[in-house]
Design an enzyme around this catalytic site. Structure first.
Site, PDB file in Angstrom:
ATOM      1  N   GLY A 133       0.791  -1.240   0.000  1.00 39.88           N
ATOM      2  CA  GLY A 133       0.000   0.000   0.000  1.00 39.88           C
ATOM      3  C   GLY A 133       0.810   1.270   0.000  1.00 39.88           C
ATOM      4  O   GLY A 133       1.462   1.611  -0.997  1.00 39.88           O
ATOM      5  N   LYS A 204       2.902 -10.754  -3.236  1.00 36.54           N
ATOM      6  CA  LYS A 204       3.697  -9.525  -3.077  1.00 36.54           C
ATOM      7  C   LYS A 204       5.190  -9.837  -3.185  1.00 36.54           C
ATOM      8  O   LYS A 204       5.958  -9.102  -3.808  1.00 36.54           O
ATOM      9  CB  LYS A 204       3.356  -8.859  -1.740  1.00 36.54           C
ATOM     10  CG  LYS A 204       1.936  -8.279  -1.724  1.00 36.54           C
ATOM     11  CD  LYS A 204       1.486  -7.890  -0.333  1.00 36.54           C
ATOM     12  CE  LYS A 204       0.070  -7.336  -0.356  1.00 36.54           C
ATOM     13  NZ  LYS A 204      -0.571  -7.283   0.959  1.00 36.54           N
TER      14      LYS A 204
HETATM   15  N1  HSE Z   1      -5.343  -8.062   2.294  1.00 37.98           N
HETATM   16  C1  HSE Z   1      -4.116  -7.335   2.375  1.00 37.98           C
HETATM   17  C2  HSE Z   1      -3.660  -7.229   3.828  1.00 37.98           C
HETATM   18  C3  HSE Z   1      -4.189  -5.952   1.837  1.00 37.98           C
HETATM   19  O1  HSE Z   1      -4.321  -7.726   4.734  1.00 37.98           O
HETATM   20  O2  HSE Z   1      -2.605  -6.655   4.033  1.00 37.98           O
HETATM   21  C4  HSE Z   1      -4.123  -5.875   0.363  1.00 37.98           C
HETATM   22  O3  HSE Z   1      -2.984  -6.463  -0.142  1.00 37.98           O
END
Ligand code: HSE
Length: 424
Positions: A133, A204
């Site tokens: 993010g 990721k």
């Molecule tokens: N679902 C992810 C989290 C956020 O819990 O970090 C988006 O990648």
């Protein structure tokens, strides 16, 4: 591109509304730093008639109206899911648009195709929002740390699991209770499977592998363990010996290969990653010139994600984004494994010889015990726990020992084993 940049949105949910609000809020500061202003031209949505919190000049359910629009310079994809998002991104590139995406699933599955298409069409791609993010980790790797050979990364890249594990440590609640609390607080999806089983972190990590190590790493090849099996017994034992448990995505060079893993790991309390609480994310990066660095911040949420999208919009508008270096010289990842100390837990009955047989199986796989603790009697369910810390061990040794111990009928439940983070 200079002056006013036209933005077409593919998707207009929470993150889209966050981006429009952030554009308004940060207009002056972005202009003073870059000389650019951004105007959202319109958005692709499922239902154009539905009233929206912040109105836009137009809403459409036809993607071509976004990527064929003459005023749209950059298409920002915030739909989620692999399709139709991949097709729309490729179409946008074909129609001469630059693209920015927050979609990790698309990049983990089809990143090479998208970067390749952009490169051949001389378009630019921004992907910062797809990994952790609001944390500028892609920019750190591509720009700030460009002079470093990266030797290792360890990251807490999933807010849901970090929230659950923080709660288990802090409030002594079970995995199920912590998951329910995370869902009630809005930090876990109603179906949290991809978060808790490690897939989100693996996606990721596969994206970061290209930027950190210059390798192509399909995310399904990453050895992956989730947090579903972690119990209060694991949390208590870890605390007793000075560790916390966190879900880590890591990559460490070992000769010509790299040891990539997604796994719960015991982290020493003094390590910076052990202080990362709740929904926060953090990534430690070891570069040959800078040594260790840590990036810390919010890995999800409308405003942190919008912050990364807007940074990419500026980057793409000023000639940045994913460059030729992310295509040339990219090799398939060569996977290897490094030994680490391990934490093991075995649910066993209180009967003669049980611990002896367990130790024998570990010994047969050349697993050496460094520290052991057994809590066998007095449990209402008559399930005792043997908890062990090993000396340096390979994952394959642990897997073989687990198979033999299960075959021998020694256990009353599944064995649990997590690595202990190696000191950097
Ligand atoms: N679902 C992810 C989290 C956020 O819990 O970090 C988006 O990648």
């Amino acid at each position: 591109m200079i002056g006013k940049i036209g933005i077409g949105l593919l998707g207009y949910g929470n993150v889209g509304v966050g981006l429009v609000k952030l554009l308004e809020q940060s207009q002056e500061v972005v202009f003073s730093r870059t000389g650019l202003t951004f105007e959202v031209i319109g958005a692709l949505v499922r239902d154009p008639q539905k009233p929206r919190e912040v109105a836009l000049p137009f809403l459409t359910d036809d993607p071509a109206e976004i990527y064929l629009h003459s005023k749209v310079d950059i298409v920002v994809e915030i739909l989620g899911g692999i399709e139709p998002a991949t097709t729309y991104l490729l179409e946008a590139l074909k129609h001469g648009k630059h693209v920015v995406t927050a979609n990790k699933a698309v990049l983990a599955e089809n990143g090479s195709e998208i970067y390749g298409k952009a490169h051949s069409l001389k378009r630019r791609v921004g992907i910062e929002a797809a990994v952790c993010g609001g944390i500028p980790v892609i920019k750190a790797l591509n720009q700030g740390l460009v002079a470093n050979r990266i030797n290792g990364i360890d990251g807490i890249m999933n807010g849901t699991t970090n929230y659950i594990l923080s709660q288990m440590h802090r409030s002594d609640v079970s995995y199920q209770e912590a998951l329910t609390q995370a869902q009630n607080a809005g930090f876990a999806e109603p179906d949290p499977a991809l978060d808790v089983n490690g897939s989100d972190t693996a996606q990721k990590l596969s994206i970061l592998a290209r930027f950190a190590f210059g390798v192509d790493l399909p995310w399904k090849l990453i050895p992956r363990h989730g947090i579903e099996q972690i119990s209060s017994a694991d949390i208590h034992f870890a605390r007793k010996i000075g560790y916390v448990i966190r879900l880590i995505g890591s990559g460490h060079r070992n000769g010509s290969g790299i040891d990539f893993r997604v796994t719960p790991a015991l982290i020493p309390e003094r390590h910076p990653l052990a202080h990362v609480q709740d929904e926060y994310n953090a990534i430690t990066i070891r570069g040959d010139a800078v040594d260790n660095q840590m990036l810390y911040g919010k890995g999800a949420g409308a405003f942190p994600t919008a912050s990364a999208l807007l940074a990419d919009m500026v980057d793409v508008a000023t000639g940045g984004g994913i460059g030729i270096g992310q295509l040339n010289g990219i090799e398939p990842a060569q996977l290897t494994t490094l030994p680490t100390r391990y934490y093991l837990r075995f649910p066993i009955p209180d009967k003669p010889g049980a611990i002896g047989k367990l130790a024998m199986h570990l010994g047969e796989q050349k697993i050496s015990i460094r520290n052991a603790s057994a809590e066998l009697s007095g449990s209402a369910s008559n399930v005792g726990q043997v908890q062990i810390v090993t000396h340096q061990t390979y994952p394959s040794q642990i897997e073989k020992a687990f198979d033999k111990i299960i075959e021998d009928g020694l256990l009353l439940g599944d064995p649990v084993g997590f690595p202990i983070l190696n000191p950097s």
